[in-house]
Design a protein around this motif. Structure first.
Motif, PDB file in Angstrom:
ATOM      1  N   ILE A 125      55.902 -91.390  22.319  1.00 34.53           N
ATOM      2  CA  ILE A 125      56.197 -91.947  20.929  1.00 34.53           C
ATOM      3  C   ILE A 125      56.130 -93.810  21.908  1.00 34.53           C
ATOM      4  O   ILE A 125      55.192 -94.225  21.491  1.00 34.53           O
ATOM      5  N   GLY A 126      56.629 -93.941  22.938  1.00 34.20           N
ATOM      6  CA  GLY A 126      56.917 -95.188  23.587  1.00 34.20           C
ATOM      7  C   GLY A 126      56.211 -95.546  24.243  1.00 34.20           C
ATOM      8  O   GLY A 126      55.197 -96.747  24.104  1.00 34.20           O
ATOM      9  N   VAL A 127      54.998 -94.735  24.823  1.00 31.72           N
ATOM     10  CA  VAL A 127      54.105 -94.557  25.953  1.00 31.72           C
ATOM     11  C   VAL A 127      52.577 -95.117  24.485  1.00 31.72           C
ATOM     12  O   VAL A 127      52.273 -96.173  24.751  1.00 31.72           O
ATOM     13  N   SER A 128      52.540 -93.677  23.625  1.00 29.97           N
ATOM     14  CA  SER A 128      51.451 -94.219  22.825  1.00 29.97           C
ATOM     15  C   SER A 128      51.542 -94.729  21.293  1.00 29.97           C
ATOM     16  O   SER A 128      50.223 -95.351  21.197  1.00 29.97           O
ATOM     17  N   TRP A 129      52.133 -95.139  21.270  1.00 31.77           N
ATOM     18  CA  TRP A 129      52.197 -95.978  20.473  1.00 31.77           C
ATOM     19  C   TRP A 129      53.015 -97.675  20.752  1.00 31.77           C
ATOM     20  O   TRP A 129      52.096 -98.790  19.747  1.00 31.77           O
TER      21      TRP A 129
ATOM     22  N   ILE B  56      57.282-101.397  30.828  1.00 29.59           N
ATOM     23  CA  ILE B  56      55.837-101.304  29.830  1.00 29.59           C
ATOM     24  C   ILE B  56      56.494-101.955  28.298  1.00 29.59           C
ATOM     25  O   ILE B  56      55.823-102.183  27.340  1.00 29.59           O
ATOM     26  N   CYS B  57      57.791-101.829  28.163  1.00 27.75           N
ATOM     27  CA  CYS B  57      57.961-101.450  27.019  1.00 27.75           C
ATOM     28  C   CYS B  57      60.053-101.105  26.845  1.00 27.75           C
ATOM     29  O   CYS B  57      59.991-100.000  27.343  1.00 27.75           O
TER      30      CYS B  57
ATOM     31  N   VAL C 113      59.959-105.125  23.068  1.00 29.07           N
ATOM     32  CA  VAL C 113      58.746-103.884  23.165  1.00 29.07           C
ATOM     33  C   VAL C 113      57.761-104.687  23.508  1.00 29.07           C
ATOM     34  O   VAL C 113      56.452-103.619  23.901  1.00 29.07           O
ATOM     35  N   THR C 114      57.723-105.223  24.206  1.00 30.18           N
ATOM     36  CA  THR C 114      56.747-106.656  25.039  1.00 30.18           C
ATOM     37  C   THR C 114      56.898-105.844  26.843  1.00 30.18           C
ATOM     38  O   THR C 114      57.470-106.292  27.075  1.00 30.18           O
ATOM     39  N   PRO C 115      55.897-105.824  27.810  1.00 33.23           N
ATOM     40  CA  PRO C 115      56.198-105.195  28.597  1.00 33.23           C
ATOM     41  C   PRO C 115      56.489-106.207  29.581  1.00 33.23           C
ATOM     42  O   PRO C 115      56.265-107.832  29.414  1.00 33.23           O
ATOM     43  N   GLU C 116      57.877-106.572  30.436  1.00 33.25           N
ATOM     44  CA  GLU C 116      58.178-106.944  30.784  1.00 33.25           C
ATOM     45  C   GLU C 116      57.416-108.683  31.714  1.00 33.25           C
ATOM     46  O   GLU C 116      57.375-110.044  31.598  1.00 33.25           O
TER      47      GLU C 116
ATOM     48  N   TYR D 161      71.073 -97.708  24.968  1.00 35.58           N
ATOM     49  CA  TYR D 161      70.429 -98.924  25.727  1.00 35.58           C
ATOM     50  C   TYR D 161      69.273-100.001  24.644  1.00 35.58           C
ATOM     51  O   TYR D 161      69.542-101.405  24.716  1.00 35.58           O
ATOM     52  N   ALA D 162      68.879 -99.485  23.071  1.00 34.27           N
ATOM     53  CA  ALA D 162      68.124 -99.594  22.402  1.00 34.27           C
ATOM     54  C   ALA D 162      68.980-101.182  21.549  1.00 34.27           C
ATOM     55  O   ALA D 162      68.648-102.372  21.925  1.00 34.27           O
ATOM     56  N   ILE D 163      69.656-100.768  21.419  1.00 31.30           N
ATOM     57  CA  ILE D 163      71.238-101.596  20.703  1.00 31.30           C
ATOM     58  C   ILE D 163      71.519-102.928  21.645  1.00 31.30           C
ATOM     59  O   ILE D 163      71.613-104.081  21.628  1.00 31.30           O
TER      60      ILE D 163
END
Length: 630
Positions: free
Chosen positions: A503-507, A143-144, A605-608, A585-587
């Protein structure tokens, strides 16, 4: 929803329909088109009855089309698994003492407040997240994608906890075996493990201590010496730098624990869902029996009165609020990836909202109820030795392996009561450990298909791996290693992990989109209260607890032993090893994405299942509307 016959010349406009939908060609093909966030899903009568609905069948975007995911045999299997995981040893050995020392009944005010504004919302969020996406803690972040490191963080933390939590279960098993005698081994002095300072409890009273120490801190009782010298052999170690070899008795107990875990988990939820009928219900039966026995003892009413006394002045102490916040968080067990893993095996339309309210309430009521069973016996101990309740009140292993066993040893039929008590501890620990290991197994098998194909082997490797590391915790100085892991492996790091998750889910994914997912599952939208908690209150609560955890952090100690500075450094390295996976992992994800800087951010940041929208320049997160949505 509209049922449309799609003309050939419009097929190209229905996203890349042939790329996403594998539908048998028929003379007349009915395609159900539903617009969701710019992506059009489709389904047809070609869906095989009984298969799990995937994204192509109007189901969740995380599931795979045509691949059937295992589900719980019965709804009760799931509920008992969640309750069994959440209700653990801390409900018995930590909450009653925290409640007592922080104002008694007054402590329930911040505790219940935090339950409603943070505990339940986070619990609900994880159940809904797992159930909708039908994935483990790592792959749920389709999802992100940039937040997938959070999944690896909580999986690693769950693995760390398994290293030492199984040891505590092994202690319980050791005590259980030791209880099967006509006279309990910790009843009197004169055993091979006792020191010359061992003092018979009947000679110990309030005048012996003066103001120097409390009865709970007295290390010369037979029960205290049995725990520290007979079981742990702590007297043979000088500290964490002097561990020695594993104790063979505890090693055998640990082997039994690991085998129980393996055979409970090797077939997935089909096997673990049956084990919890015993492990999740047994503690309630035993707690009730112990309470009935406890309230018949002299002094029991004084103990319960001390447990329930109300001191509102304590609420002026910030430490009370910090204790309430951390206790509600750790008690419910959000953030370990367990709730996500368990919920991922639910049916798609299961009412996880009702499940969240039910199981989180049962957990907190159990904590409160267990206090009566504990403090009735502590009142008896205080009465027996002529001391105050505060002199016998304690928490942690000291309560369940020293004070309570000592009280039991003085009762008629002490062998029976000891066996019953340690069966309760064993079952409390087993299903919580099962939950943690299931989070690791589900999280990694969903991510790596080769592990899913060899689940039984992977389950064995995971169980055996935790056994090998746990050997360090059953040496002469193993209690020091266990204390270090308990303080650092799942302390600040798990709080940090859940903060990033919230934060990942809500924002980043979006509360409005998450709400749509829930409505798609259950047919109704979460109310404004839940959406506000998810977006603002819960992240703020977690940030508060993270900061409090760091600010109140002190050097490690165990009774009078002060850990060397290097051990604190090792502890923070253990904590950082899991937390660092989030930025690492983000990097990695950012640099593995194609395109310009902005396009890489968009892909991250966009769902796959919406990546095709990035190429079209339609990125939700680049609009103000996304960030303001509730």
């Amino acid at each position: 929803m509209n049922i449309q016959v799609v003309p050939e010349h419009k097929l190209s406009s229905v996203a890349p329909l042939h790329q996403q939908c594998s539908v048998e060609k028929k003379e007349v093909e009915l395609i159900l088109v539903k617009d969701q966030n710019g992506l059009q899903y489709c389904t047809s009568s070609a869906v095989v009855p009984g298969t799990t609905p995937g994204p192509l069948h109007g189901g969740p975007p995380g599931s795979s089309d045509g691949e059937e995911r295992e589900t719980w045999g019965k709804k009760m299997d799931f509920l008992l698994s969640v309750i069994g995981f959440a209700v653990d040893l801390a409900n018995v050995w930590r909450f009653p003492y925290l409640c007592y020392k922080n104002g008694g009944g007054a402590f329930l005010i911040p505790y219940i407040l935090f339950l409603f504004i943070a505990g339940m919302p986070l619990f609900y969020m994880e159940l809904a997240l797992g159930q909708y996406n039908r994935e483990g803690a790592a792959t749920v972040w389709k999802i992100c994608p940039i937040f997938k490191g959070v999944g690896y963080t909580v999986i690693l933390i769950a693995l760390y906890v398994g290293f030492y939590y199984n040891v505590i279960i092994a202690w319980s098993l050791h005590y259980l075996f030791s209880s099967m005698t006509s006279e309990l081994p910790w009843l009197r002095c004169g055993n091979s493990w006792n020191s010359d300072n061992c003092t018979d409890p009947k000679y110990i009273n309030g005048t012996l201590f003066g103001n120097r120490t409390s009865y709970a801190k007295n290390k010369s009782t037979p029960a205290a010496e049995y725990y520290e010298r007979g079981v742990l052999h702590l007297h043979e170690s000088k500290g964490i730098g002097d561990l020695g070899l594993p104790r063979w008795e505890l090693t055998l107990c640990l082997v039994v624990v690991v085998f129980i875990l393996y055979f409970s988990l090797w077939k997935g939820v089909k096997s673990s869902g049956k084990v919890v009928y015993i492990t999740a219900t047994m503690p309630y039966i035993v707690l009730f029996v112990l309470l009935i026995r406890g309230i018949t003892l002299p002094g029991a009413i004084d103990g319960i009165r001390a447990y329930l006394h109300i001191d509102f002045k304590q609420l002026n102490n910030p430490k009370v609020w910090i204790d309430a916040a951390t206790q509600i968080f750790y008690s419910l067990g959000a953030g370990f990836g367990v709730l996500i893993a368990f919920a991922s095996y639910n049916k798609f339309d299961n009412n996880c909202y009702r499940d969240a309210l039910l199981t989180s309430s049962v957990n907190c009521i159990t904590s409160f109820f267990s206090g009566f069973a504990i403090f009735s016996v502590l009142g008896y101990m205080a009465h027996k030795h002529g001391v105050k309740i505060e002199d016998v009140a304690t928490e942690g292993p000291g309560l369940v392996f020293i004070i309570y066993p000592e009280a039991i040893s003085t009762l008629p039929g002490s062998t029976f009561w000891a066996i019953v008590f340690f069966i309760m501890l064993l079952t409390l620990g087993i299903d919580s450990s099962m939950g943690g290991m299931e989070a690791v197994i589900t999280g990694l098998t969903d991510d790596f298909k080769i592990l899913k194909k060899n689940r039984k082997l992977f389950t064995f490797i995971t169980a055996f791996g935790t056994f090998l590391v746990a050997l360090f915790c059953i040496t002469n100085g193993g209690i020091y290693v266990l204390t270090l892991l308990d303080s650092y492996a799942a302390g600040t790091s798990i709080l940090f992990g859940v903060l990033i998750e919230a934060i990942g889910v809500s924002w980043f994914y979006g509360v409005d989109r998450f709400t749509d997912d829930i409505e798609r599952m259950m047919g109704f939208r979460p109310g404004l209260y839940w959406r506000l908690c998810w977006k603002f209150v819960s992240p703020a609560f977690l940030l508060f607890v993270v900061i409090a955890s760091i600010v109140t952090s002190t050097g490690l100690t165990l009774d009078d032993y002060v850990f060397p500075q290097w051990s604190n450094v090792v502890g923070w390295l253990v904590a950082m090893s899991s937390m660092s996976l989030v930025p690492i992992y983000a990097i990695y994800k950012f640099f593995s994405m194609p395109g310009t800087f902005k396009e890489r951010i968009a892909y991250c940041v966009t769902p796959e299942h919406e990546h095709h929208l990035v190429a079209e320049g339609n990125v939700r997160q680049f609009t103000l509307k996304h960030w303001l949505a509730i």
